[in-house]
Design a protein around this motif. Sequence first.
Motif, short mmCIF file in Angstrom:
data_model
loop_
_atom_site.label_atom_id
_atom_site.label_comp_id
_atom_site.label_asym_id
_atom_site.label_seq_id
_atom_site.Cartn_x
_atom_site.Cartn_y
_atom_site.Cartn_z
N SER A 158 0.80 -1.15 0.06
CA SER A 158 0.10 -0.16 0.02
C SER A 158 0.84 1.32 0.19
CB SER A 158 -0.93 0.27 1.12
OG SER A 158 -0.60 -0.95 2.24
N ASN A 159 2.09 1.25 0.59
CA ASN A 159 2.97 2.38 0.79
C ASN A 159 3.60 2.73 -0.30
OD1 ASN A 159 2.34 3.72 3.44
ND2 ASN A 159 2.55 1.69 4.04
N LEU A 160 4.39 1.91 -1.08
CA LEU A 160 4.94 1.94 -2.21
C LEU A 160 4.19 2.32 -3.39
CD1 LEU A 160 7.91 -0.64 -1.87
CD2 LEU A 160 7.92 1.96 -1.13
N SER A 161 2.88 1.94 -3.31
CA SER A 161 2.17 2.13 -4.70
C SER A 161 1.48 3.57 -4.63
CB SER A 161 1.13 0.89 -4.79
OG SER A 161 0.33 0.99 -3.48
N GLU A 162 1.60 4.34 -3.62
CA GLU A 162 1.25 5.72 -3.59
C GLU A 162 2.23 6.74 -3.37
OE1 GLU A 162 -1.88 7.03 -3.57
OE2 GLU A 162 -3.03 4.95 -3.46
N TYR A 163 1.82 8.15 -3.96
CA TYR A 163 2.89 9.20 -3.71
C TYR A 163 2.66 9.41 -2.18
CZ TYR A 163 3.31 10.22 -8.63
OH TYR A 163 3.57 9.87 -9.85
N GLY A 164 3.90 9.68 -1.74
CA GLY A 164 3.97 9.99 -0.04
C GLY A 164 3.83 11.50 -0.14
N ILE B 332 5.88 0.15 -10.82
CA ILE B 332 6.22 -0.52 -9.56
C ILE B 332 5.45 0.34 -8.71
CG2 ILE B 332 7.90 -0.99 -7.98
CD1 ILE B 332 9.93 -1.31 -10.31
N GLY B 333 5.46 1.49 -8.59
CA GLY B 333 4.81 2.31 -7.42
C GLY B 333 5.57 3.54 -7.36
N PRO B 334 4.84 4.78 -6.99
CA PRO B 334 5.42 6.07 -6.87
C PRO B 334 6.07 6.09 -5.31
CG PRO B 334 2.87 6.41 -6.82
CD PRO B 334 3.12 4.76 -7.30
N GLY B 335 5.99 5.07 -4.71
CA GLY B 335 6.55 5.26 -3.19
C GLY B 335 8.09 4.75 -3.28
N VAL B 336 8.50 4.26 -4.54
CA VAL B 336 9.89 3.75 -4.57
C VAL B 336 10.67 4.95 -4.75
CG1 VAL B 336 9.51 1.47 -5.10
CG2 VAL B 336 9.64 2.81 -6.93
N ARG B 337 10.03 6.02 -5.61
CA ARG B 337 10.73 7.15 -5.99
C ARG B 337 11.92 7.08 -6.83
NH1 ARG B 337 7.62 9.19 -6.96
NH2 ARG B 337 8.83 11.12 -7.31
N VAL B 338 11.70 6.21 -7.94
CA VAL B 338 13.00 5.93 -8.74
C VAL B 338 12.57 6.15 -10.16
CG1 VAL B 338 14.84 4.32 -9.71
CG2 VAL B 338 14.15 4.43 -7.24
N GLY B 339 13.43 7.09 -10.98
CA GLY B 339 13.20 7.20 -12.32
C GLY B 339 14.47 7.48 -12.93
N TYR B 340 14.54 7.97 -14.11
CA TYR B 340 15.77 8.26 -14.91
C TYR B 340 15.59 9.18 -16.08
CZ TYR B 340 13.10 4.73 -17.45
OH TYR B 340 12.14 3.72 -17.97
N LEU B 341 16.80 9.87 -16.18
CA LEU B 341 16.68 10.55 -17.45
C LEU B 341 17.92 9.76 -18.52
CD1 LEU B 341 17.93 14.18 -16.10
CD2 LEU B 341 15.55 13.36 -17.05
N VAL B 342 17.58 9.82 -19.68
CA VAL B 342 18.64 9.60 -20.75
C VAL B 342 18.99 10.75 -21.40
CG1 VAL B 342 19.24 8.21 -22.79
CG2 VAL B 342 17.51 7.15 -21.04
N LEU B 343 20.22 11.21 -21.36
CA LEU B 343 20.72 12.51 -21.94
C LEU B 343 21.27 12.48 -23.32
CD1 LEU B 343 21.83 13.64 -18.59
CD2 LEU B 343 20.06 14.57 -19.78
N PRO B 344 21.28 13.47 -23.95
CA PRO B 344 22.05 13.71 -25.22
C PRO B 344 23.39 13.81 -24.48
CG PRO B 344 20.37 15.30 -25.19
CD PRO B 344 20.17 14.70 -23.89
N GLU B 345 24.50 13.37 -25.26
CA GLU B 345 25.81 13.19 -24.98
C GLU B 345 26.39 14.66 -24.38
OE1 GLU B 345 27.79 10.02 -27.24
OE2 GLU B 345 29.63 11.50 -27.29
N VAL B 346 25.91 15.60 -25.07
CA VAL B 346 26.30 16.80 -24.86
C VAL B 346 25.91 17.49 -23.47
CG1 VAL B 346 24.66 18.14 -26.10
CG2 VAL B 346 26.90 19.18 -25.83
#
Lengths: 493, 493
Positions: A158-164, B332-346
């Motif tokens: 429940s907690n990871l699937s929501e924005y905190g 997976i869920g917003p509670g894990v707070r993980v995302g990423y950027l893929v950037l142009p080399e420059v």
Amino acid sequence: MAIPIDLRRDAAHSLQEQIYTQIRGLILNGRLATCARLPSSREMARDLGVSRNTVLHAYDRLKNEGYLDSQDNAGIFVSNAIPDQCLDYVADRRALRSFDREPPRRPDLRLEVTAPANVHLDRARARIDFWYGRFDRRNFPLNTWRRLINENLSRAGSNLSEYGAPAGCHELRKAVSSHLGTTRGMNAPADRIIITAGAQDGLNLVCRLLVQQGQKVAVENPCYGSAALLLKSYGAELCPVPVDHLGLRVENLAATHASLVYVTPSHQFPTGVTMPLERRHRLLDWAEKANSFVIEDDYDSDFRYDSPPLTALAGIDQYDRVIYVGSFSKSIGPGVRVGYLVLPEVLVQPALALKSLSSYGQPWLDQIVIADFIESGGYRNHLRKLRHRYHESRDALVAGLRKFFGPDADFSGDGCGMHILWRLPNGIKAADLVVAASKVDVGLYSFESVGAYEVGDSNLRKNSLVLGYSTLSPVEVTEGIGRVAAAVKSLAA
Amino acid sequence: MAIPIDLRRDAAHSLQEQIYTQIRGLILNGRLATCARLPSSREMARDLGVSRNTVLHAYDRLKNEGYLDSQDNAGIFVSNAIPDQCLDYVADRRALRSFDREPPRRPDLRLEVTAPANVHLDRARARIDFWYGRFDRRNFPLNTWRRLINENLSRAGSNLSEYGAPAGCHELRKAVSSHLGTTRGMNAPADRIIITAGAQDGLNLVCRLLVQQGQKVAVENPCYGSAALLLKSYGAELCPVPVDHLGLRVENLAATHASLVYVTPSHQFPTGVTMPLERRHRLLDWAEKANSFVIEDDYDSDFRYDSPPLTALAGIDQYDRVIYVGSFSKSIGPGVRVGYLVLPEVLVQPALALKSLSSYGQPWLDQIVIADFIESGGYRNHLRKLRHRYHESRDALVAGLRKFFGPDADFSGDGCGMHILWRLPNGIKAADLVVAASKVDVGLYSFESVGAYEVGDSNLRKNSLVLGYSTLSPVEVTEGIGRVAAAVKSLAA
């Protein structure tokens, strides 16, 4: 017509993906011309020895992306709507760049930033390494951590699937509030606390809130480099204020016309001196008079050896002027990336709005585990244990310096924290000693290598070293200082 | 002399702390005057019925903080160095403020920020809730998560006790790289990937790098509100570009003179339309010509139902102009707070320097667990399962709308993602239907409530709703649309 497709059964990519990629490549390289007809899915499947569905799915994807057109019963064709500039497309842009294109122009960047020197050093460590502020992995409370994580995991669904809450998980804010009350003499209600990804992340939020291009910001001289670089990256004009044996010289603040000051009153970085109460009050008075905020970075105040800790600046602030920056990096480990800000009431709403815009808060599991660790009393015991170990190493360091360099060995900052500043014996240059020590497998660190920021040419930069002892046992400390003494002797000869 | 100290044996604070706090209070309140002599530790201990050590430690702390002076054998006195302004200090600042002081002046803040509407809504949820983009906790891969965390915990001691690379943990960058290769057709080497605390944190880094005060930035009209607010908070002048049934109208870009554009080509927010290949290429051409970057927010592209996903803009970008923003919040869920950027080399080096200055990277454990989840193939299966569930709910939604509102029911965005945009039957106002639906325990959301940003008065704002279906079963969807149909009927009557 046969299409040159080369399938590998042992490849990481599925057959369908290989077909898709290779046909797309042939089209983009111009080897399959616009309007060219492709084999039917049935033919292609037979030619390649794959199921028809595999081909159908690859074709569907190519159609969907506009590479192929199917005209009902008339067959399947390379689309004539593919823009010209695609037709020399090559999948690997690096390869492309090397043979037929100019590199892209570099657009105007808003700022040139300098990364701090003290993060993620990939350097090989000496056997006896006096790097500062490092958390010793042998002290990590692994069993407690495992237990607390597993206790909380059943609620993870429940907690990871929501924005905190962007301000951080309520349990942790409450725990930090009570911890700061007993250990730092602070009256910090949970609703003035924002959980951050460590002290630097907290500083970043404060800078974004308060620093604008050309703004004068006072800093200790010398000071913690990552803070100085961060302030500068937001356009601050740094006003370096000298540090004496009682910390920042508050009487020099008025002349700077700064409207913000960054200080480390508990254990000044890098000199290690502690600002006494009287000067703390004068600092707060200045802030009130100058309509300024004071950023108090309390980075290693958990470790005080000879007396209970001095109440934090934020604990005696009657003007609501102090922004308190704290972190668990020095007490649990920097890999957990959890810290906090305690904000003056007037800054809470704008800081929260900014936090909501920036990152939506920290991961839930890490926060709840730390909250439980604090609330259960385990954190207090853990700190006590660390304090005891560091105390022993500190004693060994002080004794070693006195033994090898006489009773007048010149150092500061031994009352608390995880490092001291050692002023070298006359005639010894820091840079030379670092090199000499590395030859006997001892890691020593100068102002430059710990990323201290300093304006002007104090003798400190040339003639002093930052000695961290938090990952060294008393025996290692003694052995290390012995080797350093030999190195000094050889340099002096 | 006797000092009025009132000790409580059952209090949360130790006796020593109580003595310290109360004496400090008496000094600061002026009840113990400057230079007043205190009882000896022996007397005080006897008076209070505590051990002498308890008193000695409290006295030491007060001496250390400058409240007390001891003159060797002459006794112990209140310091005469306490600044005047301390002498009316009261511990509770809130109380203080209420009776004898003006609140502190509010300093000039650098910016007034508006927090996004879609974070941490504390609203009560309707029984059948069509909130968009929500991750259903029943789909959280709890067992896998528990296993992966416990497998990695034995390495936590070494990894949590060190700063990680600011760009993110190498294993995760590699895993994301390979995942994007197979699912999004991208050639994204790990060294161009930066792990962030979710998509918004990634956007924040990009804004800080590229947006300056007064800079023109093109956005879709309507568009994702949190991105628009974030851009504005960095001083961007937003240039809204209309969206049609194929996404952003690229031909309108030139007139904006923008040097940056933010787009959601896979599933435009909030209309849900997908930008076709030809228009994607024209967008990239514009970027190259205008020396501009394109921010591609690929927020829910993992879920495509009727065909394989279209290759990402970043996958066909031959100019190195696309900044790709991804996240695990929807999968997976917003509670894990993980995302990423893929950037142009420059942009890699400046972005990394900025990341190092801002937050020193993400927590290690969360990163390594996701890396293992991807590398083991578990993530791919998980996505397949989610896709299957969402597909069924999507089908139920489309069928329900057609059943109750006829074959001409007007909606877009059903090809992928987690929501559709529904244009209401003639004469029905979104605001009215939201109210009517809430009465039958159905949650409906207008442009305002999902925080969509829109300039001008399109009919969409008034006449359409964002219908999210990711937490609803097909049965719930059908039931919900049935209730909505009844509400529409009653409104039309």
